[in-house]
Design an enzyme around this catalytic site. Structure first.
Site, PDB file in Angstrom:
ATOM      1  CB  THR A  43     -15.955  14.914  91.051  1.00 50.72           C
ATOM      2  OG1 THR A  43     -15.836  13.991  92.105  1.00 50.72           O
ATOM      3  CG2 THR A  43     -16.673  16.151  91.464  1.00 50.72           C
ATOM      4  CB  SER A  53     -11.720  17.467  98.207  1.00 49.56           C
ATOM      5  OG  SER A  53     -11.127  16.700  99.220  1.00 49.56           O
TER       6      SER A  53
END
Ligand code: DON
Length: 577
Positions: free
Chosen positions: A388, A460
């Site tokens: 990410t 998350s």
């Protein structure tokens, strides 16, 4: 003399050449020397991100009068070109925006959605086992991409410049190419084996003979330039309808993928209210579900607020024990109660309630690790009902954008769509492929997060804003899958509790515990005797072979912007003026 020399060396290494530019600002900034690492400093605008060209593009937009949203959108599209492991148009994410004039924060949720044809047994084989290859590395692992919808929505509602203006630098980089950096060469090299297996990704990332672009060589992505130009010309419809959508859907149909033209046309980015909590005098503002980040960072800080952490000492065993214990309790709740709120009634208010935290705190023994089987997800919810990337932007008006987006794994599924230059995400792997079992990040997830058509997989990602005296004080975020939440929390705690400047807060060694598996991962930098003390309390401690997150942060203080790119991985950059 020797400690002084190493101190000077550390300062020198942590303050790249850019520092010279900032020194030319009208006044000399007040640099906080309290801790070892020096942040970058700027006066008017700043972008902290994982890659230099994209960060500079963002700051150029700010210099030209654009606001933080304009710069964030320009940087987001630029990273899709210069940082292909995680920058993307084929993935999704969460953008947290602070609007200075209205003194308001909002979240743009552009998380991917499950295609209409996806069902809860999507990744199960005939024996009912999870087929990991299909879950991670097939077209079925792709959720309907959200990035283009998210970035264009942010610009339309809160930007000041046209889409053409903010996308032009990204299009030019894709079309004309740019010099491959050390970091890019390394990133492609580290994933070469799998990227070479997909003929389209092979053509995109490698020479015809399969060799990779060398450092300093020019890398062009004409097909990606074509796709970006469609988006610049037609807005979100340039991606979700017309020729680009047709190419994605055709590739899916030919290769057991699920995404159709109707799925693409129906995708919507959503504006959501952030979740909020307090930690002492600070206010924490972070994304709500379908990200678990905001809820759990607040839940953990609520637990930790009950201790005098400063007195325990930074990264002492007593401190790390309390961190690990609060992490365990939060991740146990995550496994059961977190999911897309449009499909499951996530008990957000209860989870971030201070009294609930007080109850959990009572279960923590300050001297002994609680075995995971003694921790169950809370049973008292009323009405229960690894790549990410992150970047952070601040402008001279006081607007702040903190954005995390991803393809899930580094280079997503490692599959590219013919004729688009675009990699597919493998975000469907963030659903519970088989409720009660673990996912790619070792996270146990429940039925709340099972696959359903149109649903967003639990995330998350935690782009976070810490407010002080009602104003943005610290904006940060990180990649790292399940580690994101704890990395962001420790960075914030280092600044809030231990008074570190942002560079030191980012650099300090971190730990991670996610309830299951039962172990405390520690970065190098936690001393052996601290580890021994943790083991004596009953913790299983493991030195992590990977870095625990990679934050990109800006602190706003005394009228100055202090930036820090995490030096854990190569290529990060803070640009400012
Ligand atoms: O949304 C999530 O939580 C994950 N898809 C993020 C993946 C990630 O951070 C991988 N990076 N290292």
């Amino acid at each position: 003399m020797r400690p002084l020399l190493s101190l000077c060396l550390a300062v020198f290494l942590a303050a790249p050449t850019l520092f010279a530019d900032f020194a030319q600002a009208d006044q000399t900034p007040i640099i906080d020397y309290r801790t070892r690492f020096l942040p970058q400093v700027a006066q008017h605008g700043m972008v902290a991100g994982p890659e230099k060209l994209a960060a500079e593009i963002g700051v150029d937009i700010l210099r030209r009068g654009g606001n933080a949203v304009d710069a964030a959108v320009a940087t987001g599209f630029a990273l899709a070109v210069t940082y292909p492991r995680a920058g993307n148009i084929g993935g999704g994410g969460f953008m947290l925006v602070h609007l200075a004039e209205e003194n308001r924060q909002l979240v743009i949720d552009y998380r991917e959605t499950a295609p209409a044809a996806a069902g809860s047994a999507l990744f199960l084989d005939e024996k009912g086992e999870v087929d990991r290859r299909k879950e991670f590395f097939s077209r079925a692992s792709a959720g309907v991409p959200g990035s283009v919808a998210g970035l264009t929505l942010a610009l339309e509602k809160y930007g000041t410049m046209s889409l053409k203006e903010v996308m032009q630098p990204a299009i030019a980089l894709a079309r004309d190419g740019f010099e491959v950096s050390y970091a890019l060469n390394y990133e492609i090299g580290s994933r070469a084996e799998r990227l070479l297996q997909d003929p389209v990704a092979r053509k995109l990332f490698f020479h015809e003979d399969g060799s990779r672009y060398g450092i300093g060589e020019t890398w062009r992505q004409p097909e990606l330039a074509w796709t970006l130009q469609h988006i610049a010309d037609k807005g979100r419809d340039g991606f979700y309808k017309g020729e680009v959508a047709r190419r994605i859907a055709a590739d899916m149909a030919a290769n057991d993928g699920l995404i159709t033209e109707a799925d693409l046309a129906g995708y919507r980015a959503l504006e959501r209210k952030p979740v909020r909590g307090t930690y002492g005098d600070f206010e924490i503002v972070a994304p709500p579900p379908p990200s678990s980040g905001g809820v759990h960072i607040i839940q953990m800080l609520n637990i930790l607020e009950g201790y005098d952490l400063a007195a325990l000492g930074h990264n002492s065993a007593a401190y790390l024990h309390l961190l690990a214990e609060s992490m365990k309790r939060a991740y146990a709740d995550r496994s059961e109660y977190l999911a897309d709120p449009d499909f499951y009634p996530v008990p957000v208010a209860k989870l971030i309630d201070k009294q609930y935290a007080a109850k959990l705190r009572k279960t923590i023994d300050p001297k002994r690790a609680t075995p995971p089987e003694e921790i169950a997800p809370g049973r008292h919810m009323p009405g229960e009902s690894t790549d990410t990337t992150h970047y952070t932007v601040a402008d001279r008006h006081g607007n702040v954008v903190t954005n995390t987006y991803t393809l899930n794994f580094s280079f997503g599924s490692h599959i590219a769509v013919p004729g688009t230059g675009m990699l597919l995400n493998n975000e469907m792997a963030d659903f519970a492929a088989r409720p009660g079992h673990t996912n790619a990040f070792g996270l146990r997830e429940g039925a709340a997060n099972k696959i359903e058509p149109g649903k967003r997989p639990l995330s998350s990602m935690t782009p976070t804003l810490v407010m002080r005296d009602g104003k943005p004080w610290l904006a940060t975020g990180s990649p790292g899958g399940s580690i994101i939440i704890t990395a962001v929390m420790q960075t914030a705690l280092n600044a809030m509790t231990f008074d570190m400047n942002i560079a030191s807060a980012a650099a300090a060694a971190r730990i991670h515990n996610q309830w299951l598996p039962d172990r405390v991962a520690v970065e190098s930098g936690i001393s052996p005797d601290t580890i021994k003390l943790l083991q004596d309390m009953g913790h299983t401690v493991e030195t992590s072979p990977r870095t625990l997150g990679r934050t990109q942060s800006i602190m706003l203080s005394d009228g100055w912007l202090y930036g820090a790119t995490d030096t854990r991985r190569p290529g990060g950059w803070v640009a400012g003026y």
